[in-house]
Design a protein around this motif. Sequence first.
Motif, PDB file in Angstrom:
ATOM      1  N   ARG A  19       0.833  -1.212   0.000  1.00  0.00           N
ATOM      2  CA  ARG A  19       0.000   0.000   0.000  1.00  0.00           C
ATOM      3  C   ARG A  19       0.861   1.253   0.000  1.00  0.00           C
ATOM      4  NH1 ARG A  19      -3.332  -2.221   4.720  1.00  0.00           N
ATOM      5  NH2 ARG A  19      -4.200  -4.042   3.706  1.00  0.00           N
ATOM      6  N   VAL A  20       1.955   1.217   0.719  1.00  0.00           N
ATOM      7  CA  VAL A  20       2.868   2.368   0.726  1.00  0.00           C
ATOM      8  C   VAL A  20       3.464   2.548  -0.664  1.00  0.00           C
ATOM      9  CG1 VAL A  20       5.006   3.300   1.709  1.00  0.00           C
ATOM     10  CG2 VAL A  20       3.352   2.132   3.189  1.00  0.00           C
ATOM     11  N   ARG A  21       3.863   1.452  -1.291  1.00  0.00           N
ATOM     12  CA  ARG A  21       4.407   1.527  -2.653  1.00  0.00           C
ATOM     13  C   ARG A  21       3.361   2.048  -3.623  1.00  0.00           C
ATOM     14  NH1 ARG A  21       6.020  -4.332  -3.141  1.00  0.00           N
ATOM     15  NH2 ARG A  21       6.079  -3.856  -5.350  1.00  0.00           N
ATOM     16  N   MET A  22       2.113   1.644  -3.443  1.00  0.00           N
ATOM     17  CA  MET A  22       1.034   2.139  -4.311  1.00  0.00           C
ATOM     18  C   MET A  22       0.871   3.649  -4.157  1.00  0.00           C
ATOM     19  SD  MET A  22      -1.714  -0.939  -3.805  1.00  0.00           S
ATOM     20  CE  MET A  22      -2.992  -0.278  -4.864  1.00  0.00           C
ATOM     21  N   MET A  36      -0.783  -0.365 -12.248  1.00  0.00           N
ATOM     22  CA  MET A  36      -0.200  -0.536 -10.916  1.00  0.00           C
ATOM     23  C   MET A  36       0.283  -1.968 -10.718  1.00  0.00           C
ATOM     24  SD  MET A  36      -2.260   1.680  -8.115  1.00  0.00           S
ATOM     25  CE  MET A  36      -3.844   1.855  -8.908  1.00  0.00           C
ATOM     26  N   ALA A  37      -0.515  -2.929 -11.173  1.00  0.00           N
ATOM     27  CA  ALA A  37      -0.146  -4.336 -11.021  1.00  0.00           C
ATOM     28  C   ALA A  37       1.179  -4.613 -11.729  1.00  0.00           C
ATOM     29  CB  ALA A  37      -1.250  -5.234 -11.577  1.00  0.00           C
ATOM     30  N   LYS A  38       1.323  -4.065 -12.918  1.00  0.00           N
ATOM     31  CA  LYS A  38       2.557  -4.274 -13.679  1.00  0.00           C
ATOM     32  C   LYS A  38       3.742  -3.609 -12.980  1.00  0.00           C
ATOM     33  CE  LYS A  38       4.475  -3.998 -18.291  1.00  0.00           C
ATOM     34  NZ  LYS A  38       4.242  -3.685 -19.690  1.00  0.00           N
ATOM     35  N   HIS A  50      -6.084  -4.031  -2.235  1.00  0.00           N
ATOM     36  CA  HIS A  50      -5.408  -2.944  -1.534  1.00  0.00           C
ATOM     37  C   HIS A  50      -6.090  -1.602  -1.814  1.00  0.00           C
ATOM     38  CE1 HIS A  50      -2.174  -5.285   0.152  1.00  0.00           C
ATOM     39  NE2 HIS A  50      -1.878  -5.793  -1.033  1.00  0.00           N
ATOM     40  N   LEU A  51      -6.532  -1.404  -3.048  1.00  0.00           N
ATOM     41  CA  LEU A  51      -7.223  -0.152  -3.388  1.00  0.00           C
ATOM     42  C   LEU A  51      -8.520   0.006  -2.610  1.00  0.00           C
ATOM     43  CD1 LEU A  51      -6.667   0.127  -7.229  1.00  0.00           C
ATOM     44  CD2 LEU A  51      -5.908   1.756  -5.493  1.00  0.00           C
ATOM     45  N   ILE A  53      -9.080  -0.893   0.433  1.00  0.00           N
ATOM     46  CA  ILE A  53      -8.704  -0.397   1.754  1.00  0.00           C
ATOM     47  C   ILE A  53      -8.290   1.067   1.677  1.00  0.00           C
ATOM     48  CG2 ILE A  53      -6.968  -0.642   3.594  1.00  0.00           C
ATOM     49  CD1 ILE A  53      -7.118  -3.734   2.884  1.00  0.00           C
ATOM     50  N   LEU A  54      -7.530   1.422   0.649  1.00  0.00           N
ATOM     51  CA  LEU A  54      -7.096   2.814   0.477  1.00  0.00           C
ATOM     52  C   LEU A  54      -8.272   3.745   0.174  1.00  0.00           C
ATOM     53  CD1 LEU A  54      -3.812   2.167  -1.543  1.00  0.00           C
ATOM     54  CD2 LEU A  54      -3.996   2.868   0.862  1.00  0.00           C
ATOM     55  N   ARG A  55      -9.229   3.264  -0.615  1.00  0.00           N
ATOM     56  CA  ARG A  55     -10.432   4.066  -0.896  1.00  0.00           C
ATOM     57  C   ARG A  55     -11.276   4.248   0.357  1.00  0.00           C
ATOM     58  NH1 ARG A  55     -11.145   0.688  -5.290  1.00  0.00           N
ATOM     59  NH2 ARG A  55     -12.918  -0.224  -4.222  1.00  0.00           N
ATOM     60  N   ASP A  56     -11.453   3.179   1.118  1.00  0.00           N
ATOM     61  CA  ASP A  56     -12.222   3.255   2.363  1.00  0.00           C
ATOM     62  C   ASP A  56     -11.599   4.246   3.339  1.00  0.00           C
ATOM     63  OD1 ASP A  56     -14.011   1.398   1.390  1.00  0.00           O
ATOM     64  OD2 ASP A  56     -13.235  -0.271   2.593  1.00  0.00           O
ATOM     65  N   ALA A  57     -10.291   4.367   3.309  1.00  0.00           N
ATOM     66  CA  ALA A  57      -9.579   5.310   4.168  1.00  0.00           C
ATOM     67  C   ALA A  57      -9.545   6.715   3.572  1.00  0.00           C
ATOM     68  CB  ALA A  57      -8.163   4.818   4.418  1.00  0.00           C
ATOM     69  N   ASP A  58     -10.081   6.877   2.378  1.00  0.00           N
ATOM     70  CA  ASP A  58     -10.163   8.163   1.667  1.00  0.00           C
ATOM     71  C   ASP A  58      -8.794   8.732   1.306  1.00  0.00           C
ATOM     72  OD1 ASP A  58     -11.703  10.172   0.434  1.00  0.00           O
ATOM     73  OD2 ASP A  58     -11.473  11.500   2.169  1.00  0.00           O
ATOM     74  N   ILE A  59      -7.791   7.863   1.167  1.00  0.00           N
ATOM     75  CA  ILE A  59      -6.454   8.330   0.791  1.00  0.00           C
ATOM     76  C   ILE A  59      -6.251   8.272  -0.720  1.00  0.00           C
ATOM     77  CG2 ILE A  59      -5.259   6.114   1.110  1.00  0.00           C
ATOM     78  CD1 ILE A  59      -3.891   9.549   2.138  1.00  0.00           C
TER      79      ILE A  59
END
Length: 102
Positions: A19-22, A36-38, A50-51, A53-59
């Motif tokens: 997630r940090v790398r994303m 992103m996968a590539k 992972h997205l 979780i990141l969307r749910d966190a609004d980041i």
Amino acid sequence: MPTAENAARIFKVLSVDTRVRMLELLKNRTLCVNAMAKSLNISPAAVSQHLRILRDADIVVAEKRGYFVHYRVNEKTMEKWQKTAENVLNPKPEKKFIITGK
């Protein structure tokens, strides 16, 4: 004022290196799941999980472009998270957390 629960949630979201790398990728430009996968050398399904979780966190924010959904960092949320992290990691904070009991 940030709460201890908010800070813990932020660090939990950031506790996975993928997630940090994303987020690092998305700070530079918008990307779709396959790109992103590539770049991360993981499956599109893993990126999607992972997205979520990141969307749910609004980041991250999703933007539909034709047939594809591109993602970008939510700069306002990133700024809030930065202030919260600085407050937690500052040995002599100016502001204190609101500590709530459970």
